[in-house]
Design a protein around this motif. Sequence first.
Motif, short mmCIF file in Angstrom:
data_model
loop_
_atom_site.label_atom_id
_atom_site.label_comp_id
_atom_site.label_asym_id
_atom_site.label_seq_id
_atom_site.Cartn_x
_atom_site.Cartn_y
_atom_site.Cartn_z
N ALA A 63 26.29 70.31 1.02
CA ALA A 63 26.80 70.05 -0.33
C ALA A 63 25.94 68.99 -1.01
O ALA A 63 25.70 69.06 -2.21
N ASP A 64 25.48 67.99 -0.24
CA ASP A 64 24.71 66.90 -0.81
C ASP A 64 23.79 66.33 0.27
O ASP A 64 24.25 65.66 1.19
N ASP A 118 -4.04 72.09 -2.97
CA ASP A 118 -4.10 71.83 -4.41
C ASP A 118 -3.01 72.59 -5.15
O ASP A 118 -2.36 72.06 -6.05
N LYS A 119 -2.82 73.85 -4.74
CA LYS A 119 -1.78 74.67 -5.39
C LYS A 119 -0.38 74.11 -5.11
O LYS A 119 0.50 74.16 -5.96
N VAL A 120 -0.19 73.60 -3.89
CA VAL A 120 1.09 72.98 -3.55
C VAL A 120 1.32 71.78 -4.47
O VAL A 120 2.39 71.62 -5.06
N ASN A 121 0.30 70.96 -4.65
CA ASN A 121 0.45 69.77 -5.49
C ASN A 121 0.72 70.13 -6.96
O ASN A 121 1.38 69.38 -7.67
N GLU A 122 0.21 71.29 -7.40
CA GLU A 122 0.53 71.73 -8.77
C GLU A 122 2.03 71.98 -8.91
O GLU A 122 2.63 71.61 -9.92
N VAL A 123 2.62 72.60 -7.88
CA VAL A 123 4.07 72.87 -7.91
C VAL A 123 4.83 71.54 -7.86
O VAL A 123 5.82 71.34 -8.57
N VAL A 124 4.36 70.61 -7.04
CA VAL A 124 4.99 69.30 -6.92
C VAL A 124 5.02 68.62 -8.30
O VAL A 124 6.06 68.14 -8.76
N GLU A 125 3.87 68.63 -8.97
CA GLU A 125 3.76 67.94 -10.26
C GLU A 125 4.56 68.64 -11.36
O GLU A 125 4.98 67.99 -12.31
N ARG A 126 4.77 69.93 -11.19
CA ARG A 126 5.52 70.70 -12.19
C ARG A 126 7.01 70.30 -12.19
O ARG A 126 7.73 70.58 -13.14
N GLY A 127 7.47 69.63 -11.16
CA GLY A 127 8.87 69.18 -11.10
C GLY A 127 9.84 70.34 -11.07
O GLY A 127 10.76 70.43 -11.89
N VAL A 128 9.67 71.22 -10.09
CA VAL A 128 10.52 72.42 -9.98
C VAL A 128 11.84 72.05 -9.29
O VAL A 128 11.86 71.35 -8.28
N GLU A 129 12.94 72.56 -9.86
CA GLU A 129 14.26 72.28 -9.32
C GLU A 129 14.52 73.08 -8.03
O GLU A 129 14.11 74.23 -7.93
N VAL A 130 15.19 72.46 -7.07
CA VAL A 130 15.53 73.13 -5.81
C VAL A 130 17.05 73.29 -5.74
O VAL A 130 17.78 72.31 -5.88
N LYS A 131 17.50 74.55 -5.58
CA LYS A 131 18.94 74.82 -5.55
C LYS A 131 19.33 75.48 -4.24
O LYS A 131 18.49 76.11 -3.60
N SER A 132 20.61 75.39 -3.88
CA SER A 132 21.07 76.15 -2.73
C SER A 132 22.42 76.79 -3.04
O SER A 132 23.18 76.26 -3.86
N TYR A 133 22.66 77.95 -2.45
CA TYR A 133 23.93 78.65 -2.64
C TYR A 133 24.16 79.56 -1.45
O TYR A 133 23.28 79.73 -0.59
N PHE A 134 25.35 80.13 -1.38
CA PHE A 134 25.69 80.98 -0.24
C PHE A 134 25.72 82.45 -0.66
O PHE A 134 26.05 82.78 -1.79
N MET A 135 25.39 83.34 0.29
CA MET A 135 25.31 84.76 -0.01
C MET A 135 25.78 85.54 1.22
O MET A 135 25.52 85.12 2.35
N GLN A 136 26.46 86.66 0.98
CA GLN A 136 26.86 87.53 2.09
C GLN A 136 25.60 88.01 2.81
O GLN A 136 24.62 88.38 2.16
N ARG A 137 25.64 88.03 4.12
CA ARG A 137 24.49 88.42 4.91
C ARG A 137 23.96 89.81 4.52
O ARG A 137 22.76 90.00 4.34
N ASP A 138 24.89 90.79 4.36
CA ASP A 138 24.50 92.16 4.02
C ASP A 138 23.68 92.20 2.73
O ASP A 138 22.68 92.90 2.64
#
Length: 231
Positions: free
Chosen positions: A8-9, A142-162
Amino acid sequence: MTERLYWADAYVKDFEATVVSAEGNRLVLDRTAFNPRGGGLVSDLGTIEGQALAEVVKEGDKIFHVFQTPPALVAGTKVHCVLDWERRYRIMRMHTTAHILSAIVHRDVGALITGNQIGPSESRVDFSIDTFDKDKMSSYVDKVNEVVERGVEVKSYFMQRDEAMKVPGLVKLANAAPPSVDVLRIVQIGDVDTQADGGVHVKNTKEIGRVSGLRTENKGKSNRRLYFTVS
Ligand SMILES: [Zn+2]
């Protein structure tokens, strides 16, 4: 089942819990913010009632807090728990980096991730790929650092396995979740990567800081290991 506060946090640094069972060196709590060893991540460390943890491990639904010597705590006791936050936050940054790196390499050459080991000081990801030289490594970093600098949000949620199994690429490591689990936790890093995952991550890629590639190693015929760190 131990309630996983870190789902949750992931930013809970200390918490109160009740001892469910105490057997030898191992303690089960009703809730925990300590992320156990697993999925390539090293265990969190910290203290419970001031007593230092040696390791945190999971077995089925239960999370065991392991001490060097039996802690003087019995079932029903309310305890105060404190994470080694410096270590944990580095693990979160490293682990989120591993997601981004894996996604970028996968997109470029279709390489599969065959393993990873995430630790606080250095981490590594293994790819099934034939060639992986220094230049390649720095272009990926370098490409990883571009994503880092872009400040992309990271989310999590739950999903049925199927349902999750129907989405191509969502469950990258077939053994990541046992078949008995019917709800999967999904972690999404914006448009970069989405996968089933029980680990701890930062909320925004900006928190990672700066990623450096350390070295590559050949592990077998078509297995390449890339080491990295964050600062
Ligand atoms: Zn993850």
